[in-house]
Structures are given as C-alpha cells and as structure tokens.
Design a protein around this motif. Structure first.
Motif, PDB file in Angstrom:
ATOM      1  N   ARG A  22      -2.728  55.488  -1.988  1.00 13.11           N
ATOM      2  CA  ARG A  22      -3.011  55.984  -1.003  1.00 13.11           C
ATOM      3  C   ARG A  22      -4.400  55.018  -1.025  1.00 13.11           C
ATOM      4  NH1 ARG A  22       0.286  59.971  -3.882  1.00 13.11           N
ATOM      5  NH2 ARG A  22      -2.391  61.167  -4.565  1.00 13.11           N
ATOM      6  N   LEU A  23      -5.559  55.062  -1.057  1.00  7.63           N
ATOM      7  CA  LEU A  23      -6.792  54.772   0.383  1.00  7.63           C
ATOM      8  C   LEU A  23      -6.330  53.067   0.202  1.00  7.63           C
ATOM      9  CD1 LEU A  23      -9.390  55.752  -2.371  1.00  7.63           C
ATOM     10  CD2 LEU A  23      -9.075  56.669   0.162  1.00  7.63           C
ATOM     11  N   HIS A  30      -6.633  51.819   9.012  1.00 13.53           N
ATOM     12  CA  HIS A  30      -7.304  52.193   9.980  1.00 13.53           C
ATOM     13  C   HIS A  30      -7.850  50.742  10.267  1.00 13.53           C
ATOM     14  CE1 HIS A  30      -9.398  56.078   9.641  1.00 13.53           C
ATOM     15  NE2 HIS A  30      -9.476  56.156   8.134  1.00 13.53           N
ATOM     16  N   ALA A  31      -7.746  49.943   9.717  1.00 10.77           N
ATOM     17  CA  ALA A  31      -8.181  48.253   9.915  1.00 10.77           C
ATOM     18  C   ALA A  31      -7.575  47.525  10.778  1.00 10.77           C
ATOM     19  CB  ALA A  31      -7.887  47.198   9.393  1.00 10.77           C
ATOM     20  N   ALA A  32      -6.082  47.871  11.011  1.00  8.71           N
ATOM     21  CA  ALA A  32      -5.105  47.665  11.760  1.00  8.71           C
ATOM     22  C   ALA A  32      -4.575  48.407  13.063  1.00  8.71           C
ATOM     23  CB  ALA A  32      -3.782  47.094  11.352  1.00  8.71           C
ATOM     24  N   GLY A  33      -5.084  49.897  13.133  1.00 13.34           N
ATOM     25  CA  GLY A  33      -4.572  50.763  13.673  1.00 13.34           C
ATOM     26  C   GLY A  33      -3.378  51.491  13.604  1.00 13.34           C
ATOM     27  N   GLU A  34      -1.858  51.064  13.670  1.00 18.76           N
ATOM     28  CA  GLU A  34      -0.664  50.868  13.471  1.00 18.76           C
ATOM     29  C   GLU A  34       0.110  49.673  13.316  1.00 18.76           C
ATOM     30  OE1 GLU A  34       2.066  53.829  16.062  1.00 18.76           O
ATOM     31  OE2 GLU A  34       1.981  52.081  16.547  1.00 18.76           O
ATOM     32  N   ILE A  82     -11.044  61.354   9.058  1.00 13.38           N
ATOM     33  CA  ILE A  82     -10.952  61.099   7.571  1.00 13.38           C
ATOM     34  C   ILE A  82     -11.026  59.149   7.161  1.00 13.38           C
ATOM     35  CG2 ILE A  82      -8.914  59.677   6.223  1.00 13.38           C
ATOM     36  CD1 ILE A  82      -8.771  62.530   6.491  1.00 13.38           C
ATOM     37  N   GLU A  83     -11.309  58.420   8.231  1.00 11.37           N
ATOM     38  CA  GLU A  83     -11.937  57.110   8.478  1.00 11.37           C
ATOM     39  C   GLU A  83     -13.788  57.206   7.551  1.00 11.37           C
ATOM     40  OE1 GLU A  83     -13.299  52.628  10.611  1.00 11.37           O
ATOM     41  OE2 GLU A  83     -12.008  54.370  11.798  1.00 11.37           O
ATOM     42  N   GLN A  84     -14.362  58.227   9.096  1.00 18.94           N
ATOM     43  CA  GLN A  84     -15.644  58.711   8.361  1.00 18.94           C
ATOM     44  C   GLN A  84     -15.476  59.714   6.685  1.00 18.94           C
ATOM     45  OE1 GLN A  84     -15.988  61.563  11.264  1.00 18.94           O
ATOM     46  NE2 GLN A  84     -16.640  59.972  12.808  1.00 18.94           N
ATOM     47  N   LEU A  85     -14.888  60.169   6.559  1.00 19.92           N
ATOM     48  CA  LEU A  85     -15.209  60.187   5.213  1.00 19.92           C
ATOM     49  C   LEU A  85     -15.090  59.396   4.584  1.00 19.92           C
ATOM     50  CD1 LEU A  85     -15.163  62.515   3.418  1.00 19.92           C
ATOM     51  CD2 LEU A  85     -12.505  63.176   3.679  1.00 19.92           C
ATOM     52  N   CYS A  86     -13.964  58.414   4.357  1.00 22.75           N
ATOM     53  CA  CYS A  86     -13.793  57.180   3.309  1.00 22.75           C
ATOM     54  C   CYS A  86     -15.308  55.425   3.678  1.00 22.75           C
ATOM     55  CB  CYS A  86     -12.928  56.274   3.712  1.00 22.75           C
ATOM     56  SG  CYS A  86     -11.191  57.248   3.467  1.00 22.75           S
ATOM     57  N   GLU A  87     -15.958  56.296   4.846  1.00 21.65           N
ATOM     58  CA  GLU A  87     -17.058  55.202   4.525  1.00 21.65           C
ATOM     59  C   GLU A  87     -18.319  55.815   4.356  1.00 21.65           C
ATOM     60  OE1 GLU A  87     -17.239  54.802   8.938  1.00 21.65           O
ATOM     61  OE2 GLU A  87     -15.508  53.498   9.091  1.00 21.65           O
ATOM     62  N   ILE A  88     -18.122  57.372   4.278  1.00 19.41           N
ATOM     63  CA  ILE A  88     -18.995  57.766   3.226  1.00 19.41           C
ATOM     64  C   ILE A  88     -19.001  57.810   1.976  1.00 19.41           C
ATOM     65  CG2 ILE A  88     -20.257  60.502   3.215  1.00 19.41           C
ATOM     66  CD1 ILE A  88     -19.834  60.854   5.928  1.00 19.41           C
ATOM     67  N   CYS A  90     -17.687  55.368   0.050  1.00 20.41           N
ATOM     68  CA  CYS A  90     -17.246  53.611   0.190  1.00 20.41           C
ATOM     69  C   CYS A  90     -19.117  53.878   0.061  1.00 20.41           C
ATOM     70  CB  CYS A  90     -16.958  53.300   0.487  1.00 20.41           C
ATOM     71  SG  CYS A  90     -15.494  53.487   0.552  1.00 20.41           S
ATOM     72  N   ALA A  91     -19.571  54.571   1.111  1.00 22.15           N
ATOM     73  CA  ALA A  91     -21.303  54.209   0.800  1.00 22.15           C
ATOM     74  C   ALA A  91     -22.232  55.191  -0.618  1.00 22.15           C
ATOM     75  CB  ALA A  91     -21.413  54.557   2.368  1.00 22.15           C
ATOM     76  N   SER A  92     -21.612  56.066  -1.111  1.00 21.97           N
ATOM     77  CA  SER A  92     -22.100  56.688  -2.131  1.00 21.97           C
ATOM     78  C   SER A  92     -22.062  56.145  -3.310  1.00 21.97           C
ATOM     79  CB  SER A  92     -21.451  58.298  -2.039  1.00 21.97           C
ATOM     80  OG  SER A  92     -22.351  58.996  -3.090  1.00 21.97           O
ATOM     81  N   VAL A  93     -20.825  55.196  -2.932  1.00 17.26           N
ATOM     82  CA  VAL A  93     -20.267  54.514  -4.586  1.00 17.26           C
ATOM     83  C   VAL A  93     -20.983  53.733  -4.655  1.00 17.26           C
ATOM     84  CG1 VAL A  93     -18.504  53.743  -5.820  1.00 17.26           C
ATOM     85  CG2 VAL A  93     -18.408  56.007  -4.466  1.00 17.26           C
ATOM     86  N   GLN A  94     -20.912  52.583  -3.290  1.00 16.40           N
ATOM     87  CA  GLN A  94     -21.357  51.507  -3.729  1.00 16.40           C
ATOM     88  C   GLN A  94     -23.654  51.207  -4.245  1.00 16.40           C
ATOM     89  OE1 GLN A  94     -21.130  50.365   0.596  1.00 16.40           O
ATOM     90  NE2 GLN A  94     -19.437  48.877  -0.628  1.00 16.40           N
ATOM     91  N   ASP A  95     -24.364  52.602  -3.453  1.00 17.91           N
ATOM     92  CA  ASP A  95     -25.446  53.222  -3.510  1.00 17.91           C
ATOM     93  C   ASP A  95     -25.736  53.575  -4.784  1.00 17.91           C
ATOM     94  OD1 ASP A  95     -25.759  52.638  -0.689  1.00 17.91           O
ATOM     95  OD2 ASP A  95     -26.382  54.291  -0.650  1.00 17.91           O
ATOM     96  N   ARG A  96     -24.649  54.015  -5.823  1.00 18.75           N
ATOM     97  CA  ARG A  96     -24.703  54.509  -7.195  1.00 18.75           C
ATOM     98  C   ARG A  96     -24.635  53.159  -8.223  1.00 18.75           C
ATOM     99  NH1 ARG A  96     -20.747  57.606  -8.552  1.00 18.75           N
ATOM    100  NH2 ARG A  96     -20.049  58.157  -6.339  1.00 18.75           N
TER     101      ARG A  96
END
Length: 105
Positions: A22-23, A30-34, A82-88, A90-96
């Motif tokens: 689903r992710l 998000h990348a393509a729009g539709e 939802i895109e903002q949530l995913c970005e947050i 992903c950034a958290s996972v990358q930081d950890r």
C-alpha cells in the motif's frame, strides 16, 4: 488531547499505511498524480489483482480516489496530507538508521 474514538481512527490509518504494498501504491500516486490501475500495479511491482485489493481498502478509507475514464479506472491520492505524513515517517526512519544517530562516528 485526542479522544479515544479519534485515536481508533488514527490507529486504523496507520494500520492501512503499515503495509509495504500500500505504501508503494501511495508513493507511485504521489509521484505521478493520477494513474490507471494497471500501470499503478506495474509501477508498484505487484499484480493487478493484488493492487486492486489494496486500492479498495485505501479507497474505502478515503485515502485514494478512483474514477472511471472510459474502460480505465484512474486512481489518485485523495488527501494530500498523506504525502506529508509519509515524508515525516520516512525522514524519521532515515534519521534513526543513519550512522550518526546510532552513535557510530
């Protein structure tokens, strides 16, 4: 402070987004729009049947919108937050996972 019934809804949203397929579908939208469902499935690396099942759950939760265009079914993300949530997340996972955060120098 969120009431318990809203916490249930938030937990449901996170459970929907906890599945890697689903992710991937959401990421591609998000990348393509539709995208048509078939192309979306291909880009996400899954079968059409599997993508359709996951999209049905995302659509039911109003995360993805599906519309018919002739014989094709097109999908897009309905809630841009939802895109903002995913970005947050992903950034958290990358930081950890970065060597600096693990105490490695």
């Amino acid at each position: 402070m969120l009431p318990d019934d809203l916490l249930e809804d938030v937990a449901h949203l996170f459970s929907l987004l906890s599945d890697p397929t689903r992710l991937r579908l959401v990421r591609e939208l998000h990348a393509a729009g539709e995208l048509p469902v078939g192309e979306l499935a291909e880009r996400a690396g899954t079968s059409l049947a599997n993508a359709s099942q996951h999209l049905a759950r995302l659509t039911q939760a109003r995360l993805v919108l599906r519309r018919r265009d002739g014989k094709r079914v097109l999908c897009r993300v309905e809630d841009p937050r939802i895109e903002q949530l995913c970005e947050i997340m992903c950034a958290s996972v990358q930081d950890r996972l970065s060597p600096r955060s693990a105490g490695v120098t």
